[in-house]
Structures are given as C-alpha cells and as structure tokens.
Design a protein around this motif. Structure first.
Motif: not given
Length: 352
Positions: A21, A169, A173, A180-182, A220, A223, A311
C-alpha cells in the motif's frame, strides 16, 4: 492562520515492512535517514518557546510518521526528550509493532513515554505476509505483551488497531480505476477476504471500553506512479488534507518541515525547525503560498505529490461511496466532517 494542533515527527524514513500500500520513495529528498537526539532537542526548543497563539496548549505529538521509528537506534532517547520538553503534550505512537519487543514495551510503559498507540494489522497470517512482506506472529506477540503489561500496570493507554485487508485494497483500486494495484503480486489479486476473522481475533486481544478496532480509511498514495499515467485532471479535486495541513506540521529526520503527511519523499519544504523559529516556519511565506495554492487548486504551482491529489482522496470499493467522499471534500468546512463521519459509517468495530 490556525494554531498548530499536532506535530508529526518522522524519526526515520526507513521501514521494516514492505507494504504493497505504501510508496517506495520514502524520504528520497532527505539525505539524513535517522533523526538524532541533538537535532530533535533543537526542534523541541523551537516548539517549546513558540508564541502561545501559534500552537494549542494541548499539542499532539505523533511519533512514527513515514517510517518505522524503532529502526532509529536513538528512538527511546528521543521520546524521553519529547516527554521532558513538552510535558503537557499528548504523545501518540504510530507503528506496526514488528520491533516493539517486550523489553522495549517495558521501557515505554514504565517511563510513561506514550499516551496512545495506533497500529495497522492488515489481515490474517498469509494475507498479512502478502500485504506487508513480514510475518504476523511477531507483531501479534508484541501486541499481546504490550496490552497485558499495560493492564497489569493499570495504565489507560488506548490501542487503536486499523485494518486494510488485501482483498479490500485490490477491490478499491480495481473498482475506481479499472486497474490492479502496482505492487501487489498478480498471484495475490484474488486474496480471500479475512476481515471478519481478523475482527474476531482482535476481540480476543483488545481490552473492552479502552481499545478499538476499525477499518482503515483507504487512500492510494502508493499508486501515484501508475495512476499518473491515466491523465486524470487533478484540478477537479479538492485537497482532502487541507484542514490538517493548516493545523499540523511534519518534521523529517534533518529537522526540515514538509507540507503534508502524504508527501512520502518529504520534498515540499516550508522551513527547518532546527534552524528557524517556530514562528518563522508557521507564518513563513512558503507555507502561506502552498496553502493558498491548495485552496485555489493550483497544484501545478506546488508540484510533487499534489500533482496526483486524486490519490489522496478517501476511496472505497464502492464507487458510489467514493463519489460521496469526493463530493463532501469539495467544501472546506466539510473536510473534517467527511473523515470523522465516514470513518465511523463503515466497518467500525468498537470493542464492547
């Protein structure tokens, strides 16, 4: 100009966890990775002698900003200095308890170096490891000892456990940005929801009517790099942290004050409390300019993390709720209300 309500100290920009995160650029703009006792003493002297109208009498000192403070070998000595210098302040500890071993707990409690504790436990064992890169057994054992020792000493030090599960999470996102989360491994994108199981575990650990367990507010900041590529117009978003920026200071390990807790690089400097007076920093032209830019949404005049202010918004896995958050943050007087109301509106579990 509002008086300062809280000061957030980053005693180190290093961390013992590798959370999916969190951004990986912590403290990049600060060459010093650990604050020293002498430097903090100079900062505290500046705070101590600040004019009364520039700070609240009930000042809150938050320790653990932007890193795991107990990686700093001088953390305990620094806490002692804070307690001596600012005896009337409330000392809040923000940490994930990986390094808060029994011997450290004994010092913290016996010397009354902390008044409140906040920590994240973001899932049960397997998902916790996937989310944070460390195993849950150690922080869980440390938390159990802290609470047992606190209770045996008859201390009223509340512990607030916050949870952002990997499932929540990923869904947040994906639902809001169709990506998708990085930093989440592709194999972990379908992690099972374990919030209810975690809540049950916490009920067996936390003390009724003193401690609490709740879902984390989702932002976020980890992200920024990936969402920047979507070309979102940041001018459509109000800064949801403006009410905090107007009332708080963030201090990095070299004494420099940076604008906001969401500035992971610690790059937006407004002064240095180890070299300048409290009054010079709080009333300085740089801080005033940044706040005016945030009020007018002139984020390009600030740069840095403000260019991805979307973000920093409160997000939820329901797009409707996310939109409600965004609507409420359009009005400055509702900023605080939106945080406090919505934080309690979903997933809050108070230990009865």
């Amino acid at each position: 100009m509002s008086p300062i309500h809280a000061i957030n100290f980053s005693l180190t920009s290093l961390c013992s966890a590798r959370c999916v995160y969190c951004p990986k650029d912590r403290g990049e703009s600060c060459s010093e990775k650990h604050a020293t006792p002498d430097l903090i003493d100079a900062v505290l002297e500046s705070v101590e002698h600040a004019p009364d109208h520039l700070k609240r009498a009930s000042l809150r000192i938050r320790l653990g900003e932007n890193g795991d403070m107990f990686l700093n070998p001088d953390a305990i000595e620094i806490m002692r200095k804070v307690r001596r210098r600012l005896s009337g302040a409330t000392l809040e500890l923000y940490n994930h308890f990986y390094l808060v071993e029994p011997s450290l707990t004994d010092v913290l409690l016996k010397e009354r170096l902390v008044d409140a504790v906040y920590l994240n436990i973001d899932g049960m064992h397997d998902n916790y490891r996937k989310a944070k890169g460390i195993h849950l057994d150690r922080p869980l054992a440390n938390l159990r000892y802290f609470i047992a020792r606190r209770n045996s000493l008859g201390l009223r030090i509340p512990v607030s456990v916050r949870a952002l599960t990997l499932s929540d999470y990923v869904a947040t996102v994906s639902t809001n940005y169709h990506t998708s989360p990085r930093l989440v491994d592709p194999d972990d994108l379908d992690a099972a929801q374990d919030y209810a199981e975690l809540a049950s575990l916490m009920r067996g650990i936390l003390t009724p009517r003193l401690d609490s367990f709740k879902k984390s507010i989702v932002t976020l900041w980890g992200e920024r790099d990936s969402l920047r590529e979507l070309g979102i117009d940041e001018g459509k978003f109000a800064c949801p942290l403006l009410f905090r920026i107007q009332r708080e200071l963030c201090v990095r390990p070299d004494g420099g004050c940076y604008l906001c807790c969401a500035d992971s690089k610690q790059e937006l400097l407004i002064g240095n409390l180890a070299e300048e007076s409290f009054e010079a920093v709080v009333l300085g032209e740089t801080r005033r300019f940044y706040i005016e830019c945030l009020q007018r949404r002139h984020y390009d005049s600030i740069g840095g993390p403000c260019m991805t202010v979307y973000c920093c918004q409160i997000h939820h896995k329901s797009r409707l709720v996310t939109r409600a958050f965004r609507l409420m943050t359009q009005y400055g007087w509702l900023l605080r209300m939106s945080y406090e109301f919505w934080r309690r509106a979903w997933g809050v579990i108070r230990i009865p």
